[in-house]
Motif scaffolding. Structure first.
Motif, PDB file in Angstrom:
ATOM      1  N   LYS A  90       0.756  -1.204  -0.053  1.00  0.00           N
ATOM      2  CA  LYS A  90      -0.151   0.007  -0.086  1.00  0.00           C
ATOM      3  C   LYS A  90       1.037   1.148  -0.057  1.00  0.00           C
ATOM      4  O   LYS A  90       0.695   2.410  -0.669  1.00  0.00           O
ATOM      5  N   GLN A  91       1.976   1.370   0.603  1.00  0.00           N
ATOM      6  CA  GLN A  91       2.820   2.345   0.736  1.00  0.00           C
ATOM      7  C   GLN A  91       3.435   2.498  -0.910  1.00  0.00           C
ATOM      8  O   GLN A  91       3.622   3.767  -0.986  1.00  0.00           O
ATOM      9  N   GLN A  92       3.825   1.474  -1.414  1.00  0.00           N
ATOM     10  CA  GLN A  92       4.500   1.650  -3.026  1.00  0.00           C
ATOM     11  C   GLN A  92       3.321   2.142  -3.695  1.00  0.00           C
ATOM     12  O   GLN A  92       3.852   3.070  -4.498  1.00  0.00           O
ATOM     13  N   LYS A  93       2.038   1.818  -3.673  1.00  0.00           N
ATOM     14  CA  LYS A  93       0.928   2.152  -4.549  1.00  0.00           C
ATOM     15  C   LYS A  93       0.681   3.856  -4.379  1.00  0.00           C
ATOM     16  O   LYS A  93       0.328   4.310  -5.083  1.00  0.00           O
ATOM     17  N   PHE A 132       1.145   9.440  -5.773  1.00  0.00           N
ATOM     18  CA  PHE A 132       1.452  10.886  -5.435  1.00  0.00           C
ATOM     19  C   PHE A 132       2.392  11.330  -6.565  1.00  0.00           C
ATOM     20  O   PHE A 132       2.168  12.630  -6.812  1.00  0.00           O
ATOM     21  N   SER A 133       3.156  10.583  -7.025  1.00  0.00           N
ATOM     22  CA  SER A 133       3.940  10.779  -8.149  1.00  0.00           C
ATOM     23  C   SER A 133       3.363  11.129  -9.354  1.00  0.00           C
ATOM     24  O   SER A 133       3.683  12.193  -9.881  1.00  0.00           O
ATOM     25  N   SER A 136      10.880  12.234  -6.954  1.00  0.00           N
ATOM     26  CA  SER A 136      11.472  11.793  -5.600  1.00  0.00           C
ATOM     27  C   SER A 136      10.305  11.599  -4.547  1.00  0.00           C
ATOM     28  O   SER A 136      10.686  11.720  -3.501  1.00  0.00           O
ATOM     29  N   VAL A 137       9.519  10.910  -5.072  1.00  0.00           N
ATOM     30  CA  VAL A 137       8.401  10.512  -3.918  1.00  0.00           C
ATOM     31  C   VAL A 137       8.735   9.306  -3.599  1.00  0.00           C
ATOM     32  O   VAL A 137       8.593   7.991  -4.103  1.00  0.00           O
ATOM     33  N   GLU A 173       1.143  26.197  -0.316  1.00  0.00           N
ATOM     34  CA  GLU A 173       0.651  24.851  -0.188  1.00  0.00           C
ATOM     35  C   GLU A 173       1.830  23.742  -0.463  1.00  0.00           C
ATOM     36  O   GLU A 173       1.848  22.542   0.300  1.00  0.00           O
ATOM     37  N   MET A 174       2.838  24.012  -1.277  1.00  0.00           N
ATOM     38  CA  MET A 174       3.981  23.122  -1.501  1.00  0.00           C
ATOM     39  C   MET A 174       4.956  23.070  -0.287  1.00  0.00           C
ATOM     40  O   MET A 174       5.520  22.202  -0.048  1.00  0.00           O
ATOM     41  N   GLU A 175       5.090  24.334   0.078  1.00  0.00           N
ATOM     42  CA  GLU A 175       5.795  24.092   1.297  1.00  0.00           C
ATOM     43  C   GLU A 175       5.419  23.651   2.465  1.00  0.00           C
ATOM     44  O   GLU A 175       6.061  22.806   3.164  1.00  0.00           O
ATOM     45  N   ASP A 176       4.117  23.788   2.767  1.00  0.00           N
ATOM     46  CA  ASP A 176       3.462  22.823   3.667  1.00  0.00           C
ATOM     47  C   ASP A 176       3.512  21.459   3.625  1.00  0.00           C
ATOM     48  O   ASP A 176       3.965  20.624   4.329  1.00  0.00           O
ATOM     49  N   TYR A 177       3.379  21.043   2.405  1.00  0.00           N
ATOM     50  CA  TYR A 177       3.677  19.661   1.995  1.00  0.00           C
ATOM     51  C   TYR A 177       5.081  19.154   2.101  1.00  0.00           C
ATOM     52  O   TYR A 177       5.224  17.967   2.749  1.00  0.00           O
ATOM     53  N   LEU A 178       6.015  19.873   2.032  1.00  0.00           N
ATOM     54  CA  LEU A 178       7.360  19.464   2.079  1.00  0.00           C
ATOM     55  C   LEU A 178       7.795  19.646   3.812  1.00  0.00           C
ATOM     56  O   LEU A 178       8.451  18.600   4.109  1.00  0.00           O
TER      57      LEU A 178
END
Length: 329
Positions: free
Chosen positions: A151-154, A159-160, A255-256, A300-305
């Motif tokens: 499930k982690q890999q999927k 996300f990628s 890089s996900v 939003e991208m900053e929060d994501y990172l």
């Protein structure tokens, strides 16, 4: 048709408990199989709690049956009166899962028409055999690590794809993507979190589950993806700023993974902000709205990172703490 572990345990445990009860010469030995069926649980923790609740409920039911049936008689009305008092007692002691199990013992005592010390011992042994067999079978629980890893890999693949599709829209205004990875990721996360909780219940001495914080982190990031979607789709024609953000999204999509690359991308994001601050101020309403959406997208991208960075920092801190405990430092 898939046969689960609980089905297999039930199929094994029922005849085993009945055979043991027969071996001991217990009356109503078939009831041992019923008790075992009722005790099969999906996790070790639930199994221990269930066994205790059911055992205690059976003991209380035996005492109630002795008092009610011997004093008031072996009549259906007396059985009903006993249950009126017994069921609230299980609620009081928070052992309601034991009602179904204790009803087996109660009906056995009722059908005996004469409760003696030998009868009580017989039922006590029946309880031990039935509940004990179920408890022993529940000690074996299959590992869920392989399922959780899949499930982690999927999830990381999805996300990628999401990040890559955002970059394509920013660059080409491509509207062919249907967004199925977002809804699919929600389903994966719900199932993964459910499996994590079940796996935690299988490890009685484990306080921290290796996948628990990970999937919670990804769930928070997925919410940010949903916030980004209208920002991405509301941007007008491609310009230099949106082109650079598209490049950033595409690099991030490659890089996900579980590793810690958030720090690198946060530095890149910082450089992007510096570049954007040097761009001429907007002169029209459309340019102003575009700039506002782009900067909100960056936020939003900053929060994501930052969410990923916080997760990895916490993970490293926990690993160091465990190492110190092991080495005595």
């Amino acid at each position: 048709m898939k046969i689960g572990y609980r089905t297999i345990k039930t199929a094994i445990g029922t005849p085993v408990s009945i055979s043991i009860a027969q071996l001991f010469g217990l009356t109503n030995y078939v009831s041992a199989g019923i008790l075992t069926i009722l005790c099969i649980q999906p996790s070790r923790k639930r199994s221990f709690y269930s066994a205790w609740h059911r055992f205690l409920a059976c003991m209380i039911a035996s005492v109630y049956a002795l008092v009610f049936f011997e004093l008031l008689g072996y009549q259906p009305l007396v059985l009903g009166l006993m249950l009126i008092l017994f069921i609230p007692t299980t609620v009081l002691f928070k052992i309601t899962p034991g009602i179904s199990t204790s009803s087996v013992v109660t009906l056995n005592l009722y059908s005996s028409s004469n409760i003696t010390f030998a009868t009580l011992i017989d039922q006590f042994l029946l309880i031990i055999v039935g509940i004990g067999t179920g408890l022993l079978l529940n000690l074996y629980m299959p590992s869920l690590d392989k399922n959780l890893k899949a499930k982690q890999q999927k999830l990381e693949h999805n996300f990628s794809v999401i990040l890559y599709e955002y970059s394509r829209y920013l660059r080409y205004k491509d509207i062919s993507w249907k967004g199925s990875e977002i809804t699919e990721s929600e389903d994966i996360l719900q199932e993964a979190i459910r499996l994590v909780e079940r796996d935690r219940e299988n490890h009685l001495l484990r306080n921290k589950h290796p996948y628990r914080d990970y999937f919670r982190m990804r769930a928070t990031q997925l919410e940010l993806f949903k916030k980004m979607l209208p920002l991405v789709t509301n941007l007008p024609n491609t310009n230099l700023i949106s082109e650079k953000i598209a490049d950033f999204f595409e690099k991030l999509s490659n890089s996900v993974h579980p590793g810690n690359t958030a720090v690198i991308f946060l530095d890149e994001l910082k450089e992007l902000r510096k570049e954007f601050n040097q761009v001429d101020l907007p002169t029209t309403q459309e340019e102003f709205e575009t700039r506002a959406n782009l900067f909100q997208l960056l936020h939003e991208m900053e929060d994501y990172l930052l969410i990923k960075k916080k997760f990895k920092d916490s993970d490293v801190k926990h690993s160091k703490s465990k190492k110190q405990i092991k080495t005595g430092s």
